[in-house]
Scaffold this active site. Sequence first.
Site, PDB file in Angstrom:
ATOM      1  N   GLY A 272       0.870  -1.299  -0.010  1.00 23.95           N
ATOM      2  CA  GLY A 272       0.056   0.018   0.185  1.00 23.95           C
ATOM      3  C   GLY A 272       0.749   1.128  -0.178  1.00 23.95           C
ATOM      4  O   GLY A 272       1.158   1.756   0.992  1.00 23.95           O
ATOM      5  N   TYR A 273       1.361   1.352  -1.101  1.00 21.98           N
ATOM      6  CA  TYR A 273       2.211   2.678  -1.313  1.00 21.98           C
ATOM      7  C   TYR A 273       1.733   3.874  -2.191  1.00 21.98           C
ATOM      8  O   TYR A 273       1.310   4.984  -1.454  1.00 21.98           O
ATOM      9  CB  TYR A 273       3.497   2.242  -2.305  1.00 21.98           C
TER      10      TYR A 273
ATOM     11  N   GLU B 129      12.022  -4.295  -4.275  1.00 18.96           N
ATOM     12  CA  GLU B 129      11.036  -4.315  -5.325  1.00 18.96           C
ATOM     13  C   GLU B 129      11.878  -4.068  -6.832  1.00 18.96           C
ATOM     14  O   GLU B 129      11.437  -5.086  -7.788  1.00 18.96           O
ATOM     15  CB  GLU B 129       9.898  -3.190  -5.163  1.00 18.96           C
TER      16      GLU B 129
HETATM   17  C1  FAD Z   1       0.932  -2.989 -13.017  1.00 20.35           C
HETATM   18  C2  FAD Z   1       1.139  -1.807 -11.674  1.00 20.35           C
HETATM   19  C3  FAD Z   1       1.201  -2.441 -10.603  1.00 20.35           C
HETATM   20  C4  FAD Z   1       1.421  -1.576  -9.565  1.00 20.35           C
HETATM   21  N1  FAD Z   1       1.421  -2.215  -8.307  1.00 20.35           N
HETATM   22  C5  FAD Z   1       1.536  -1.500  -7.128  1.00 20.35           C
HETATM   23  C6  FAD Z   1       1.296  -1.791  -5.860  1.00 20.35           C
HETATM   24  O1  FAD Z   1       1.376  -3.142  -5.549  1.00 20.35           O
HETATM   25  N2  FAD Z   1       1.660  -0.901  -4.841  1.00 20.35           N
HETATM   26  C7  FAD Z   1       1.523   0.457  -4.932  1.00 20.35           C
HETATM   27  O2  FAD Z   1       1.580   1.139  -4.077  1.00 20.35           O
HETATM   28  N3  FAD Z   1       1.728   0.996  -6.316  1.00 20.35           N
HETATM   29  C8  FAD Z   1       1.636   0.169  -7.255  1.00 20.35           C
HETATM   30  N4  FAD Z   1       1.648   0.712  -8.537  1.00 20.35           N
HETATM   31  C9  FAD Z   1       1.812   2.242  -8.731  1.00 20.35           C
HETATM   32  C10 FAD Z   1       3.085   2.828  -9.612  1.00 20.35           C
HETATM   33  O3  FAD Z   1       4.047   2.550  -8.490  1.00 20.35           O
HETATM   34  C11 FAD Z   1       2.871   4.160  -9.629  1.00 20.35           C
HETATM   35  O4  FAD Z   1       1.753   4.086 -10.953  1.00 20.35           O
HETATM   36  C12 FAD Z   1       4.302   4.802 -10.407  1.00 20.35           C
HETATM   37  O5  FAD Z   1       4.861   5.178  -9.308  1.00 20.35           O
HETATM   38  C13 FAD Z   1       3.791   5.832 -11.238  1.00 20.35           C
HETATM   39  O6  FAD Z   1       2.856   6.736 -10.485  1.00 20.35           O
HETATM   40  P1  FAD Z   1       1.609   7.632 -11.319  1.00 20.35           P
HETATM   41  O7  FAD Z   1       0.812   6.329 -12.141  1.00 20.35           O
HETATM   42  O8  FAD Z   1       0.835   8.288 -10.280  1.00 20.35           O
HETATM   43  O9  FAD Z   1       2.277   8.386 -12.464  1.00 20.35           O
HETATM   44  P2  FAD Z   1       2.663   9.868 -12.265  1.00 20.35           P
HETATM   45  O10 FAD Z   1       3.757  10.098 -11.211  1.00 20.35           O
HETATM   46  O11 FAD Z   1       1.566  10.819 -12.556  1.00 20.35           O
HETATM   47  O12 FAD Z   1       3.573   9.885 -13.650  1.00 20.35           O
HETATM   48  C14 FAD Z   1       3.271  10.396 -14.832  1.00 20.35           C
HETATM   49  C15 FAD Z   1       4.274  10.529 -15.756  1.00 20.35           C
HETATM   50  O13 FAD Z   1       5.271  11.727 -15.456  1.00 20.35           O
HETATM   51  C16 FAD Z   1       6.422  11.477 -15.212  1.00 20.35           C
HETATM   52  N5  FAD Z   1       7.002  11.822 -14.252  1.00 20.35           N
HETATM   53  C17 FAD Z   1       6.697  12.023 -12.784  1.00 20.35           C
HETATM   54  N6  FAD Z   1       7.427  12.671 -11.926  1.00 20.35           N
HETATM   55  C18 FAD Z   1       8.546  12.951 -13.061  1.00 20.35           C
HETATM   56  C19 FAD Z   1       9.810  13.525 -12.881  1.00 20.35           C
HETATM   57  N7  FAD Z   1      10.343  14.189 -11.546  1.00 20.35           N
HETATM   58  N8  FAD Z   1      10.736  13.515 -13.655  1.00 20.35           N
HETATM   59  C20 FAD Z   1      10.336  12.985 -15.045  1.00 20.35           C
HETATM   60  N9  FAD Z   1       9.392  12.382 -15.273  1.00 20.35           N
HETATM   61  C21 FAD Z   1       8.440  12.531 -14.266  1.00 20.35           C
HETATM   62  C22 FAD Z   1       6.384   9.716 -14.940  1.00 20.35           C
HETATM   63  O14 FAD Z   1       7.660   9.110 -15.258  1.00 20.35           O
HETATM   64  C23 FAD Z   1       5.244   9.257 -15.922  1.00 20.35           C
HETATM   65  O15 FAD Z   1       5.800   9.285 -17.028  1.00 20.35           O
HETATM   66  C24 FAD Z   1       1.457  -0.140  -9.716  1.00 20.35           C
HETATM   67  C25 FAD Z   1       1.592   0.306 -11.010  1.00 20.35           C
HETATM   68  C26 FAD Z   1       1.299  -0.495 -12.005  1.00 20.35           C
HETATM   69  C27 FAD Z   1       1.123   0.167 -13.427  1.00 20.35           C
END
Ligand code: FAD
Lengths: 385, 375
Positions: A132-133, A248
């Site tokens: 739950g992150y 991870e």
């Molecule tokens: C299949 C799958 C499984 C997952 N499983 C889990 C789980 O079990 N538990 C959990 O807690 N989370 C989980 N996640 C979540 C995952 O960790 C997040 O989706 C991820 O960290 C990206 O966050 P976001 O989706 O909010 O995208 P955003 O942070 O909104 O990013 C959107 C875009 O902006 C870019 N971006 C953002 N900040 C920057 C920066 N500083 N510089 C350059 N580019 C940037 C990103 O790279 C991306 O391309 C999962 C995601 C997926 C797709």
Amino acid sequence: MADLDTFRAETRSWLEANCPPEMRTPMRSEDDACWGGRHFTFQSEAQKRWMTVMGEKGWTVPDWPAAYGGGGLSPAETKILREEMKAIGARNPLSSFGISMLGPALLKYGTEEQKKRFLPEIARGEIRWCQGYSEPGAGSDLAGLQTKAEDKGDHYLVNGQKVWTSYADKADWIFCLVRTSTESKHGGISFLLFDMESEGVSTKPILLISGYSPFCETFFDNVRVPKDQLVGEVNRGWDVAKYLLGHEREMISGMGLGSGSAKTLAQSLGEIDDAILAAEVALFDVDALAFAAMSEHFIDQLKAGEAHPAMPSMMKYAGTELNKKRHELIMAAGGSDALEWESERSRGGKAPREWLRTKANSIEGGTSEVQLGIVAKHILQLPGA
Amino acid sequence: MTLLTDDQRQLADMTRSFLAEEGTIKKQLRHWRDTGCKDGFGHGLWKQMAELGLTGLAIPEEEGGLGLGATEATLVMEEIGRNLTPSPFLTTALVAVEALKGTEQGKRWFPGIIAGETVAAIAVDEGPHHRPRAIALEAKRSGNGFSLSGTKQFVVHGASADVILVAARTAGSAGEAEGLTLFAVPRDAAGLEIENVTLADASKAARLTLSNVAIDADAVVGEVDHGFEPLRRAMRAGRTGAAAELVGVAAGASAMTLDYLKQRKQFGKLIGEFQVLQHRAAHLFGEIEIARAATLKAAELLDKGDERAGVMSHVAKAKAGRVSALAVQEGVQMHGGIGMTDEHDIGLYMKREKVLDALFGDVNYHARMVGMLTA
Ligand SMILES: Cc1cc2nc3c(=O)[nH]c(=O)nc-3n(C[C@H](O)[C@H](O)[C@H](O)COP(=O)(O)OP(=O)(O)OC[C@H]3O[C@@H](n4cnc5c(N)ncnc54)[C@H](O)[C@@H]3O)c2cc1C
Ligand SMILES: Cc1cc2nc3c(=O)[nH]c(=O)nc-3n(C[C@H](O)[C@H](O)[C@H](O)COP(=O)(O)OP(=O)(O)OC[C@H]3O[C@@H](n4cnc5c(N)ncnc54)[C@H](O)[C@@H]3O)c2cc1C
């Protein structure tokens, strides 16, 4: 060396005697993975037996201390076990967020009591964990999380929402980041463990582009969490979280090189009657084999405590980009056959669904952009990065 | 490159506003996908396109159509791509029409196409890859007609088509261009088995099995043994149209992504403020412009009857395929986790791109053709 030779011989014959033949075949899809846990439906008796015997021996987590349910093996012995399993094509007995993520964090930050309580269950596959992150507004900017945990004396009261929680609807427990203070962004986060059956926890599945639904939105409404389920110090959960993320990333970077990786991609694709595709596959093999060498080196470095803490980011980036490329090539080699979504011939659209799944590799566990940012900042020490 | 004429601009504007209203993802693609429609497209929309004259766009005026060319066709295809609108426009109004132009079979099927009542498909591929010269499906002379036996796959809209143009071998052997013949096979022909297959993007492409399908001699399109010529024309129209659709897919995906870059906040900033994303978005912009120019150039050469049209149509399909793949991958990546969900539209672009890339030959096939033709 003689000791290791003996260990190898003993390991070989133990595996020979204990690994069921059905567990020596390649996994056909993600569905073949064994997750364990309270509610897991085993696909076969063999699958259950394989997890159980390996768990009892501590070999689901060979290098953890025996006191916590591990195998107590040295790095060299662990490597031999891996090699011998690979030699007979043995499947991974247990896929588990407990093993690959929570376990290492507990080993480093948990109290003695927490280690004794949680680690053996993880090793035996009795409890299935979820992570739950992420939250709707806190993805890449994970430290922006808002889920609140109030100190109520003997327990915390948790309220908020998580998203993208993989397998939350199938998990028994969750390891969860919560906000215990708003005074500082990184310094107000704590790391909590709790039962998904606690009152006030609910989940709602999210359907993916692959047509599968392995993750959820997860809601917490006045969830009471006993204080002894806090890992590390209060407000210092970010350290635990980052340490866990390193593991991870390590796990995700290894995904592209799962079972059968000794075979090159070209062999698995059969005859390719396209010169350009053949050239691309050859170049891919160069990258994949080189990356496999790096993986081996990286794991040795890790076990020896010599890896830079930001190296998992480099590995995660390279490994997942490679895995996406692998599936692009599989799709190209498959042509229109690989586009079929539902037919029996296509095994329910295995190729396109797996291809779509890999597109998450460069997003989950921190996006490729974020990994490169970490490398630029912490390894290259570039200013302002 | 020459610029568009006023009439062409008007056509583009008209199609854009029509499809932005009636051809949207919500009204068409998602609707037909989620209701499990066997055609994968709506006949109502096909009819509306007929009322606008679009279905007969490429049919010569003397045969009842608008008599427009490849350039106009690419303008329409790009809008179809932008909205991911499922319709038989490419296979029927461009590919089949091109093959049937000036033939007796054309006289038979054009009125239905113009009216938006007839759907046509083309059956070329026999394996998972586009290899028109490798056609082996056999057409034996029998009585005063032919008997067809063999298999075809990736026949887009094959199960919905009233007529399927089947490329068969009447002489020579697989690998040779000579000896091919194109047949207009009606859907209800005895011995024709059609398996309707759903693809990753929810579109439908049939697998056909022909067992001694008896066809009259007048079902031949063009001349016996000289089917490669109408097939070549049809494939040029098909790959140029598909290239234009790919440009539209790329443009639609990138517009959606740019929008998101201007809305989504992380680290207290709009993600569009991160230079790493800005540069990639800017790079993509250039690539899409280049792919569109290549596609329009191919269309222009086709319209002029210029011999370089062949090479340029391969260039267009290869370039548009690569650019569109980049656009959808960047699109999903820059959307982060939400881009992986079925609920969000960006993933639909990714699936459509993959299918369009394979249709009438993928990037590798066309790059190889460019290599051969420019050697
Ligand atoms: C299949 C799958 C499984 C997952 N499983 C889990 C789980 O079990 N538990 C959990 O807690 N989370 C989980 N996640 C979540 C995952 O960790 C997040 O989706 C991820 O960290 C990206 O966050 P976001 O989706 O909010 O995208 P955003 O942070 O909104 O990013 C959107 C875009 O902006 C870019 N971006 C953002 N900040 C920057 C920066 N500083 N510089 C350059 N580019 C940037 C990103 O790279 C991306 O391309 C999962 C995601 C997926 C797709
Ligand atoms: C052949 C030649 C002809 C030229 N002609 C002219 C001319 O006619 N008139 C004129 O005014 N100038 C001219 N220039 C100079 C040219 O404009 C500068 O060299 C150029 O703007 C780069 O500046 P710089 O050399 O100071 O490099 P810097 O600005 O120091 O850049 C060094 C590196 O950092 C990168 N960088 C800088 N800023 C950013 C940023 N914000 N984001 C990402 N990366 C960044 C650059 O791309 C480069 O790789 C010429 C240069 C050359 C080589």
